[in-house]
Design an enzyme around this catalytic site. Structure first.
Site, PDB file in Angstrom:
ATOM      1  N   LYS A  25      -0.214  20.522  12.977  1.00  0.00           N
ATOM      2  CA  LYS A  25      -1.346  20.307  12.072  1.00  0.00           C
ATOM      3  C   LYS A  25      -1.357  18.868  11.547  1.00  0.00           C
ATOM      4  CE  LYS A  25       1.259  22.124   8.130  1.00  0.00           C
ATOM      5  NZ  LYS A  25       1.262  23.090   7.023  1.00  0.00           N
ATOM      6  N   ARG A  66       0.038  31.891  -2.051  1.00  0.00           N
ATOM      7  CA  ARG A  66      -1.027  31.067  -1.481  1.00  0.00           C
ATOM      8  C   ARG A  66      -1.787  31.990  -0.550  1.00  0.00           C
ATOM      9  NH1 ARG A  66       0.916  25.609   1.398  1.00  0.00           N
ATOM     10  NH2 ARG A  66       1.415  27.153   2.993  1.00  0.00           N
ATOM     11  N   TYR A  90      -1.667  -8.310  -7.761  1.00  0.00           N
ATOM     12  CA  TYR A  90      -2.640  -7.817  -8.734  1.00  0.00           C
ATOM     13  C   TYR A  90      -1.945  -7.329  -9.998  1.00  0.00           C
ATOM     14  CZ  TYR A  90      -6.265  -7.891  -5.132  1.00  0.00           C
ATOM     15  OH  TYR A  90      -7.164  -8.274  -4.163  1.00  0.00           O
ATOM     16  N   MET A 133      -4.432  -3.708  -0.392  1.00  0.00           N
ATOM     17  CA  MET A 133      -5.045  -2.962   0.702  1.00  0.00           C
ATOM     18  C   MET A 133      -4.496  -3.387   2.057  1.00  0.00           C
ATOM     19  SD  MET A 133      -9.074  -2.634   1.784  1.00  0.00           S
ATOM     20  CE  MET A 133      -9.549  -1.866   0.246  1.00  0.00           C
TER      21      MET A 133
END
Length: 362
Positions: free
Chosen positions: A34, A129, A254, A302
């Site tokens: 998956k 679940r 940043y 990024m």
């Protein structure tokens, strides 16, 4: 110059599958693929798992991609199906469905199908679940056995919630609950995910469902794959694109999160959260350049990350390769530095990262 690249070692993949069979002898293996094979490439990985007995995916589109890629092994849908209209697709493609609620069962019972559906009945023993409640088991079991649309060779399964922690009693409680319900049933049984395979050999049953460990990564708390005889399959790498000097007291990145305490040099590497690297990786998270570890500094951008390389005695320069995780730096360690789990890092690799599939000589 190629930058962000995920090297996928197919020889390591095959080795890990063999090691899994050593850990759980006599079981059948449902290889979990998956989420794009945990970020490794769905079809390509499946094509190199010849010794697996079946594949498992979460959703129908993943299963269809495997069939389109020429894979013919049984494919199990771990979430089952969600609409009656999906049933003909399952039958036509020989998909097997996990059944976990009344709506699914009723849809099977009331549909007209061209063939019988292979099903796995999932019991909720404590994950809370997907899965039927234990008190529903006997009724579901009898209805499936009586249904002409269902292959009479149904299989029984559950899923562990805390198997990664060998000190927790929860897994033993779940095993005992499952065994109490199914002990008189002759059907094949499946309990163990990767953590179950490693930490709970009494849970191996007839089938196992290795996922993360197949890719050489440990599912266990505070452990790495090599501790279980596994080899990392993915090596995420990039290149240094700049080296610059930094005066003492200067801020980096940043928000100026990090500042230099002394004069140093920075290597700027072409990797960032746009490639899937975790933005919340803390200062000091290691990378490997020229065989030596260095720590990242400042906020992950990024497209770029800054690495403190000190006075640069190794002569690091533009073009040098940087391993972000892989054989020299376990992804489990990077995940811990980012306050997350290795599953998330592997699955978050973005489409702009190039993939190289490698097979080492035996």
């Amino acid at each position: 110059m190629r930058l962000a690249t995920a090297e996928i070692n197919l020889t390591a993949l095959s080795y890990n599958l063999k090691q899994i069979k050593v850990l759980a002898p006599g079981t059948r293996v449902m290889a979990v693929l998956k989420a794009n094979a945990y970020g490794h490439g769905l079809v390509k990985i499946a094509q190199h798992l010849n010794d697996a007995d079946a594949f498992a995916v979460a959703r129908i589109d993943e299963a269809l991609a495997l069939r389109a890629g020429g894979l013919t092994k049984p494919i199990v849908l771990l979430e089952g199906f969600f609409n009656r209209a999906d049933l003909p697709i399952l039958i036509a493609n020989n998909f097997e469905a996990i059944i976990h609620d009344e709506n699914q069962l009723r849809a099977i019972e009331t549909s007209q199908l061209d063939a019988r559906l292979s099903v796995w009945l999932k019991i909720d023993t404590g994950m809370h679940r997907l899965g039927i409640e234990p008190e529903q088991f006997e009724a579901f079991y009898q209805r499936l056995k009586a249904c002409d649309n269902v292959d009479p060779k149904i299989k029984l399964m559950t899923h562990f919630s805390c198997a990664d922690d060998v000190h927790s009693t929860q897994t033993q409680v779940q095993i005992a609950a499952f065994e109490r319900l199914v002990q008189s049933k002759p059907e094949a049984k499946c309990l163990a995910n990767s953590a179950g395979v490693i930490g709970w050999p009494q849970s191996h049953g007839d089938w196992i469902r290795p996922g993360l460990m197949m890719y050489g990564v440990s599912p266990m708390i505070n452990q790495v794959g090599t501790e279980h005889g596994l080899k990392p399959v993915m090596r995420l790498k990039t290149r240094v694109i700049a080296v610059k000097s930094l005066a003492a007291g200067e801020k980096v990145g940043y928000g100026g999160r990090w500042h230099s305490k002394q004069q140093t040099q920075l290597a700027i590497v072409a990797m960032g959260y746009g490639d899937g690297y975790p933005r919340n990786a803390r200062d000091g998270t290691p990378v490997v350049i020229r065989g030596k570890r260095y720590g990242i500094v400042g906020a992950v951008s990024m497209d770029m990350i800054t690495v403190d390389i000190g006075c640069n005695p190794d002569g690091i320069s533009v073009g040098d390769e940087v391993e972000m995780w892989g054989p020299a730096l376990p992804v489990e360690e990077v995940a811990a530095c980012a306050g997350t789990i290795p599953y998330e890092l592997l699955c978050n690799i973005t489409p702009r990262v190039s993939y190289d599939y490698l097979a080492e000589p035996d």
